[in-house]
Design an enzyme around this catalytic site. Sequence first.
Site, PDB file in Angstrom:
ATOM      1  N   ILE A  46      14.004   9.677 -14.852  1.00 46.74           N
ATOM      2  CA  ILE A  46      15.286   8.710 -13.839  1.00 46.74           C
ATOM      3  C   ILE A  46      15.322   7.874 -14.875  1.00 46.74           C
ATOM      4  O   ILE A  46      16.407   7.527 -15.149  1.00 46.74           O
ATOM      5  CB  ILE A  46      14.919   8.607 -12.667  1.00 46.74           C
ATOM      6  CG1 ILE A  46      14.749   9.585 -11.840  1.00 46.74           C
ATOM      7  CG2 ILE A  46      15.630   7.244 -12.428  1.00 46.74           C
ATOM      8  CD1 ILE A  46      13.604   9.119 -10.610  1.00 46.74           C
TER       9      ILE A  46
ATOM     10  N   LYS B 149       4.644   2.519  -3.390  1.00 47.85           N
ATOM     11  CA  LYS B 149       6.093   2.089  -3.258  1.00 47.85           C
ATOM     12  C   LYS B 149       6.779   1.716  -1.722  1.00 47.85           C
ATOM     13  O   LYS B 149       7.864   1.372  -1.544  1.00 47.85           O
ATOM     14  CB  LYS B 149       6.388   3.626  -3.678  1.00 47.85           C
ATOM     15  CG  LYS B 149       6.092   4.318  -4.700  1.00 47.85           C
ATOM     16  CD  LYS B 149       7.374   3.997  -5.882  1.00 47.85           C
ATOM     17  CE  LYS B 149       6.709   4.369  -6.648  1.00 47.85           C
ATOM     18  NZ  LYS B 149       8.316   3.430  -8.357  1.00 47.85           N
TER      19      LYS B 149
ATOM     20  N   TYR C 278       0.094   5.177  -4.906  1.00 46.83           N
ATOM     21  CA  TYR C 278       1.179   5.310  -5.388  1.00 46.83           C
ATOM     22  C   TYR C 278       1.959   4.823  -3.699  1.00 46.83           C
ATOM     23  O   TYR C 278       3.179   4.879  -3.814  1.00 46.83           O
ATOM     24  CB  TYR C 278       1.565   6.896  -5.743  1.00 46.83           C
ATOM     25  CG  TYR C 278       3.130   7.437  -6.091  1.00 46.83           C
ATOM     26  CD1 TYR C 278       3.679   6.788  -7.948  1.00 46.83           C
ATOM     27  CD2 TYR C 278       3.353   7.701  -5.185  1.00 46.83           C
ATOM     28  CE1 TYR C 278       4.617   7.188  -7.950  1.00 46.83           C
ATOM     29  CE2 TYR C 278       5.233   8.040  -5.691  1.00 46.83           C
ATOM     30  CZ  TYR C 278       5.853   7.475  -6.705  1.00 46.83           C
ATOM     31  OH  TYR C 278       7.162   7.642  -7.455  1.00 46.83           O
TER      32      TYR C 278
ATOM     33  N   ASP D 288       4.850  -2.601 -22.177  1.00 56.57           N
ATOM     34  CA  ASP D 288       3.976  -1.806 -21.506  1.00 56.57           C
ATOM     35  C   ASP D 288       4.000  -2.657 -19.958  1.00 56.57           C
ATOM     36  O   ASP D 288       3.264  -4.291 -19.953  1.00 56.57           O
ATOM     37  CB  ASP D 288       2.344  -2.673 -21.911  1.00 56.57           C
ATOM     38  CG  ASP D 288       0.967  -1.870 -21.033  1.00 56.57           C
ATOM     39  OD1 ASP D 288       1.068  -1.186 -20.692  1.00 56.57           O
ATOM     40  OD2 ASP D 288       0.290  -2.199 -21.539  1.00 56.57           O
TER      41      ASP D 288
END
Length: 260
Positions: free
Chosen positions: A17, A158, A154, A62
């Site tokens: 993306i 999110k 994750y 990073d």
Amino acid sequence: MSTNSHLVVVTGGASGIGEATARRFAAAGSRVVVGDLNADRGQLVVSELREAGHDVVFYPVDLASDESIKQFAGAVLESYGVPDALVNSGGILQNAVRLLEMDLAEFDRLMNVNVRGTLVASRAFGAAMCERGRGSIINLCSLTTFRASAQIGYGVGKAGLKMLTEIMAAEWGPKGVRVNAVAPGYTLTPAMQARIDSGERDPDAVIQNSALRRFVSPADAANAIFFLCSSEASAITGVTLPIDCGWLVTTAYSSYAAQP
């Protein structure tokens, strides 16, 4: 929007993306800074865009390192000035895992890169945007922002990014900075394709559970990001926009106890 004077910074711009977003803004005439940990891939993307006549540069960054982000932001601000838009696309994925079996070091890394990295980058560029009095920031959320997932680190991250988006929007809105997020569904990025090829994702399950019966493409997400950064979205801030081909509504609809 008039983009020939617009400067856009895209972290994670070397693939997926982020790459699609860098290409979308470059095609519209924006100056684009691509930041990524993968220097080889980042330089390749930038070389392709520059050969096509676009004003694009690459800087390594990073997102797991506060110092790296500080150096990245400092170099961009010194060389190019305050960006009109920051797209926090950089991040890492997680395979499904049981809560009691998850390696806590993996959880820590996901939070450090996906959440803290976004926060630190947003602060680094957002401070300059607030001082100037305008800007747009886009964070990358996910379907796991809204629904429970076995991608524990994750998903928690999110979900946290949605709240971070809303907090930044509330705090920085009076200073002219809009902050929104996109929540892409199952997107056919190289990373997703690799998981399909390895058997870690079932493409048929994704397609059959999506109202539009297809995967999201990176360009789909990039187009939404482009819109949210444009003047056409000047009254929009603090939202997290699902881009999921109707996965959220289909899974809710099909799981209801009564079906027509």
